[in-house]
Design an enzyme around this catalytic site. Structure first.
Site, short mmCIF file in Angstrom:
data_model
loop_
_atom_site.label_atom_id
_atom_site.label_comp_id
_atom_site.label_asym_id
_atom_site.label_seq_id
_atom_site.Cartn_x
_atom_site.Cartn_y
_atom_site.Cartn_z
NE ARG A 243 -4.28 -1.31 0.13
CZ ARG A 243 -4.41 -2.39 -0.65
NH1 ARG A 243 -3.43 -2.71 -1.48
NH2 ARG A 243 -5.51 -3.12 -0.63
CD GLU A 272 -3.39 3.09 -5.13
OE1 GLU A 272 -4.42 2.46 -5.39
OE2 GLU A 272 -2.34 2.55 -4.78
CG HIS A 290 -3.68 -0.96 -6.73
ND1 HIS A 290 -4.09 -0.35 -5.58
CD2 HIS A 290 -3.61 -2.28 -6.44
CE1 HIS A 290 -4.29 -1.26 -4.63
NE2 HIS A 290 -3.99 -2.44 -5.13
C1 8YV Z 1 -6.92 -5.77 -5.33
C2 8YV Z 1 -5.13 -5.37 -3.61
O1 8YV Z 1 -7.07 -5.84 -6.67
O2 8YV Z 1 -6.20 -7.27 -2.76
C3 8YV Z 1 -5.66 -6.21 -2.53
O3 8YV Z 1 -5.51 -5.80 -1.37
O4 8YV Z 1 -4.41 -4.49 -3.35
C4 8YV Z 1 -5.47 -5.51 -5.03
O5 8YV Z 1 -4.59 -6.42 -5.57
C5 8YV Z 1 -7.80 -4.69 -4.79
O6 8YV Z 1 -7.61 -4.52 -3.43
C6 8YV Z 1 -9.25 -4.97 -5.07
O7 8YV Z 1 -10.08 -4.46 -4.04
#
Ligand code: 8YV
Length: 326
Positions: A243, A272, A290
């Site tokens: 993150r 983001e 992302h």
């Molecule tokens: C997802 C991600 O696509 O799963 C996660 O935490 O960061 C991503 O890979 C995204 O969060 C979908 O809500």
């Protein structure tokens, strides 16, 4: 849960196959044009739904959750990270939260390696030169990057994704180091030939590359702070597929601009989708929007997990991917 079919509201457009499967089982309200829900739309959805299928693009704040309707019993998040959901507010409202661990591990680890290779070998910069028609041909000193083999990789967060990164990195000849809340089991540590560092500061000071693979929590917010960035070697490269908030992004940009660190490969950002435009100016940065879990396979499997979590919950069982607030 209501006696009749529960109302499941999807905040985003999910893959067609996932929406079709969910629609066969539940009364599903889709978001056909895939717009990001405004705060007002989230409030409305939390008021009407029995089950909310959220994503990383929804800020489910304490304010929204404490005012959620009494019918909302489950937030089945489509994704593994849940830092956009106020878990304490959910718990106080007796709302269960689930996520989708395990099914995006390999794809996210692949992305970490792709960013590491691309940054160390200046791939984006090279491609940009070609596309701009700036390439004058091969030169003995042209586009020199950094070799991966024989270097130290420090992994911050040795959970599923961190271990998957370690496995891949071993094959590239990197020495694996890691910092984690606790040391992992000996068998796994030995199989990865990994060195545990209790002190993040001490590890950072010795690494050539650093990969961030921990969740974003209040404890890991700006874990890579301005002070810690200064501990890194000048030739260090940071990779972030976790993150954006795990790094102090302003401090990282300053360090990159000043040449205090060599480069960064970033799949995630602090605000983001509003990217700090100074990142675009930095040739030593490789950026991706992302995309860690963006494979057809992962997104279908994430949908399957969401479905299983909802179905088991609706049937009166404990869903397999229940998230427990710390
Ligand atoms: C997802 C991600 O696509 O799963 C996660 O935490 O960061 C991503 O890979 C995204 O969060 C979908 O809500």
């Amino acid at each position: 849960m209501p006696e009749n079919t529960p109302l499941v509201i999807l905040t985003r457009k999910l893959p067609d196959s996932v929406e079709a499967q969910l629609s066969r089982l539940f009364d599903v309200r889709l978001n056909q044009d895939d717009h990001v829900f405004s705060r007002e739309e989230l409030v409305l959805a939390a008021n009407e739904a029995d089950v909310l299928v959220s994503t990383v693009s929804d800020q489910l704040t304490s304010e929204i959750l404490s005012n959620a309707g009494n019918d909302l019993k489950l937030i089945a998040n489509y994704g593994v990270g849940i830092d956009h959901i106020d878990l304490n507010a959910a718990r106080n409202k007796l709302i269960t939260v689930t996520n989708t661990p395990g099914v995006l591990t390999d794809d996210t680890a692949d992305m970490a390696m792709a960013l590491l290779l691309a940054t160390a070998r200046r791939l984006s910069e090279g491609e940009q030169n070609l596309r701009n028609d700036d390439w004058k041909g091969w030169a003995p000193t042209g586009m020199l990057g950094t070799r991966l083999g024989g270097k130290n990789l420090g992994i911050v967060g040795m959970g599923r994704i961190g271990r998957a990164v370690a496995k891949r990195a071993m094959a590239f000849g990197l020495s694996i180091h890691y910092h984690n809340r606790s040391q992992i089991d000996q068998i796994t540590e030995n199989s990865l030939n990994a060195t545990y560092w209790q002190s993040l500061d001490q590890m950072l000071a010795q690494m050539d590359f650093v990969s961030l693979n921990c969740p974003h929590t209040p404890q890991t917010h700006h874990l890579i702070s301005a002070r810690r960035l200064k501990l890194l070697k000048n030739h260090a490269i940071i990779i972030n597929t976790a993150r954006g908030d795990v790094i102090d992004e302003q401090a990282m940009i300053s360090a990159l601009q000043a040449g205090e660190i060599k480069g960064a490969g970033l799949d995630v950002f602090e605000n983001e989708p509003n990217i700090d435009k100074r990142l675009f100016e930095l040739t030593n940065v490789v950026i991706a929007p992302h995309m860690g879990s963006a494979t057809t396979e992962a997104r279908a499997a994430m949908g399957e997990k969401v479905l299983i979590n909802i179905k088991t919950f609706v049937d009166g069982h404990s869903p397999p991917d229940r998230v427990i607030a710390d």
